[in-house]
Write a protein that holds these residues in place. Structure first.
Motif, PDB file in Angstrom:
ATOM      1  N   ASN A   2       0.837  -1.193   0.000  1.00 33.13           N
ATOM      2  CA  ASN A   2       0.000   0.000   0.000  1.00 33.13           C
ATOM      3  C   ASN A   2       0.883   1.259   0.000  1.00 33.13           C
ATOM      4  N   GLU A   3       0.260   2.417  -0.009  1.00 34.68           N
ATOM      5  CA  GLU A   3       1.024   3.671  -0.069  1.00 34.68           C
ATOM      6  C   GLU A   3       1.978   3.810   1.114  1.00 34.68           C
ATOM      7  N   GLN A   4       1.526   3.460   2.321  1.00 37.48           N
ATOM      8  CA  GLN A   4       2.391   3.614   3.489  1.00 37.48           C
ATOM      9  C   GLN A   4       3.593   2.680   3.412  1.00 37.48           C
ATOM     10  N   ASP A   5       3.393   1.460   2.945  1.00 35.91           N
ATOM     11  CA  ASP A   5       4.516   0.531   2.767  1.00 35.91           C
ATOM     12  C   ASP A   5       5.507   1.088   1.752  1.00 35.91           C
ATOM     13  N   PHE A   6       4.971   1.655   0.674  1.00 34.62           N
ATOM     14  CA  PHE A   6       5.824   2.253  -0.349  1.00 34.62           C
ATOM     15  C   PHE A   6       6.624   3.413   0.238  1.00 34.62           C
ATOM     16  N   LEU A   7       5.955   4.269   1.002  1.00 36.98           N
ATOM     17  CA  LEU A   7       6.641   5.401   1.634  1.00 36.98           C
ATOM     18  C   LEU A   7       7.732   4.925   2.592  1.00 36.98           C
ATOM     19  N   ASP A   8       7.432   3.892   3.353  1.00 41.59           N
ATOM     20  CA  ASP A   8       8.424   3.335   4.281  1.00 41.59           C
ATOM     21  C   ASP A   8       9.629   2.796   3.525  1.00 41.59           C
ATOM     22  N   ASP A   9       9.373   2.045   2.447  1.00 44.32           N
ATOM     23  CA  ASP A   9      10.479   1.501   1.644  1.00 44.32           C
ATOM     24  C   ASP A   9      11.299   2.621   1.015  1.00 44.32           C
ATOM     25  N   LEU A  10      10.632   3.634   0.512  1.00 50.25           N
ATOM     26  CA  LEU A  10      11.342   4.739  -0.132  1.00 50.25           C
ATOM     27  C   LEU A  10      12.160   5.536   0.884  1.00 50.25           C
ATOM     28  N   THR A  11      11.618   5.751   2.066  1.00 51.22           N
ATOM     29  CA  THR A  11      12.338   6.448   3.134  1.00 51.22           C
ATOM     30  C   THR A  11      13.600   5.664   3.508  1.00 51.22           C
ATOM     31  N   ASP A  12      13.465   4.350   3.641  1.00 54.25           N
ATOM     32  CA  ASP A  12      14.620   3.496   3.941  1.00 54.25           C
ATOM     33  C   ASP A  12      15.624   3.518   2.797  1.00 54.25           C
ATOM     34  N   LEU A  13      15.122   3.420   1.595  1.00 53.58           N
ATOM     35  CA  LEU A  13      15.978   3.409   0.412  1.00 53.58           C
ATOM     36  C   LEU A  13      16.829   4.677   0.327  1.00 53.58           C
ATOM     37  N   MET A  14      16.213   5.820   0.599  1.00 55.75           N
ATOM     38  CA  MET A  14      16.940   7.091   0.516  1.00 55.75           C
ATOM     39  C   MET A  14      17.709   7.407   1.788  1.00 55.75           C
ATOM     40  N   ASP A  15      17.483   6.593   2.830  1.00 54.58           N
ATOM     41  CA  ASP A  15      18.140   6.811   4.120  1.00 54.58           C
ATOM     42  C   ASP A  15      17.969   8.265   4.561  1.00 54.58           C
ATOM     43  N   THR A  16      16.711   8.690   4.550  1.00 53.70           N
ATOM     44  CA  THR A  16      16.394  10.064   4.927  1.00 53.70           C
ATOM     45  C   THR A  16      15.572  10.090   6.203  1.00 53.70           C
ATOM     46  N   LEU A  43      14.937  -1.908  -6.533  1.00 50.35           N
ATOM     47  CA  LEU A  43      13.719  -2.258  -5.809  1.00 50.35           C
ATOM     48  C   LEU A  43      12.600  -2.561  -6.798  1.00 50.35           C
ATOM     49  N   ALA A  44      12.480  -1.735  -7.806  1.00 49.83           N
ATOM     50  CA  ALA A  44      11.435  -1.921  -8.812  1.00 49.83           C
ATOM     51  C   ALA A  44      11.634  -3.230  -9.573  1.00 49.83           C
ATOM     52  N   ALA A  45      12.867  -3.597  -9.830  1.00 49.35           N
ATOM     53  CA  ALA A  45      13.136  -4.838 -10.557  1.00 49.35           C
ATOM     54  C   ALA A  45      12.659  -6.062  -9.785  1.00 49.35           C
ATOM     55  N   THR A  46      12.627  -5.957  -8.465  1.00 46.80           N
ATOM     56  CA  THR A  46      12.211  -7.102  -7.658  1.00 46.80           C
ATOM     57  C   THR A  46      10.758  -7.041  -7.203  1.00 46.80           C
ATOM     58  N   LYS A  47      10.190  -5.844  -7.083  1.00 44.60           N
ATOM     59  CA  LYS A  47       8.849  -5.727  -6.497  1.00 44.60           C
ATOM     60  C   LYS A  47       7.800  -5.058  -7.370  1.00 44.60           C
ATOM     61  N   ALA A  48       8.201  -4.346  -8.403  1.00 40.67           N
ATOM     62  CA  ALA A  48       7.233  -3.573  -9.194  1.00 40.67           C
ATOM     63  C   ALA A  48       6.361  -4.470 -10.048  1.00 40.67           C
ATOM     64  N   SER A  49       5.213  -3.938 -10.458  1.00 42.35           N
ATOM     65  CA  SER A  49       4.266  -4.704 -11.258  1.00 42.35           C
ATOM     66  C   SER A  49       4.693  -4.823 -12.721  1.00 42.35           C
ATOM     67  N   GLY A  50       5.662  -4.055 -13.141  1.00 45.29           N
ATOM     68  CA  GLY A  50       6.146  -4.116 -14.514  1.00 45.29           C
ATOM     69  C   GLY A  50       7.522  -3.502 -14.608  1.00 45.29           C
ATOM     70  N   LYS A  51       8.084  -3.533 -15.792  1.00 49.28           N
ATOM     71  CA  LYS A  51       9.409  -2.965 -16.004  1.00 49.28           C
ATOM     72  C   LYS A  51       9.308  -1.436 -16.048  1.00 49.28           C
TER      73      LYS A  51
END
Length: 74
Positions: A2-16, A43-51
């Motif tokens: 969901n959006e919150q999971d995405f935000l959490d992953d992105l926050t971790d990814l950017m280490d911000t 991350l997108a290569a492993t979890k995204a719905s498409g390329k």
């Protein structure tokens, strides 16, 4: 993811510690740099719905744009 999971992953990814929302402009996040761009592509290569094309990521203006790329939403 969901959006919150995405935000959490992105926050971790950017280490911000910035408060990232779906409306956050990527240009306002100091940590959104070439390394974060590559990490997002990985991350997108492993979890995204498409390329996702690197040019599409480069053209993203907001976190929501990245989310829409991630899930193939236009």
């Amino acid at each position: 993811m969901n959006e919150q999971d995405f935000l959490d992953d992105l926050t971790d990814l950017m280490d911000t510690e910035d408060n990232i929302t779906m409306e956050t402009r990527l240009s306002d996040v100091e940590e959104w740099d070439s390394l974060s761009h590559v990490a997002f592509m990985a991350l997108a290569a492993t979890k995204a719905s498409g390329k996702i094309a690197p040019t599409d990521v480069k053209g993203a203006q907001t976190v929501r744009d990245l989310y829409q790329l991630f899930y193939g939403v236009k």
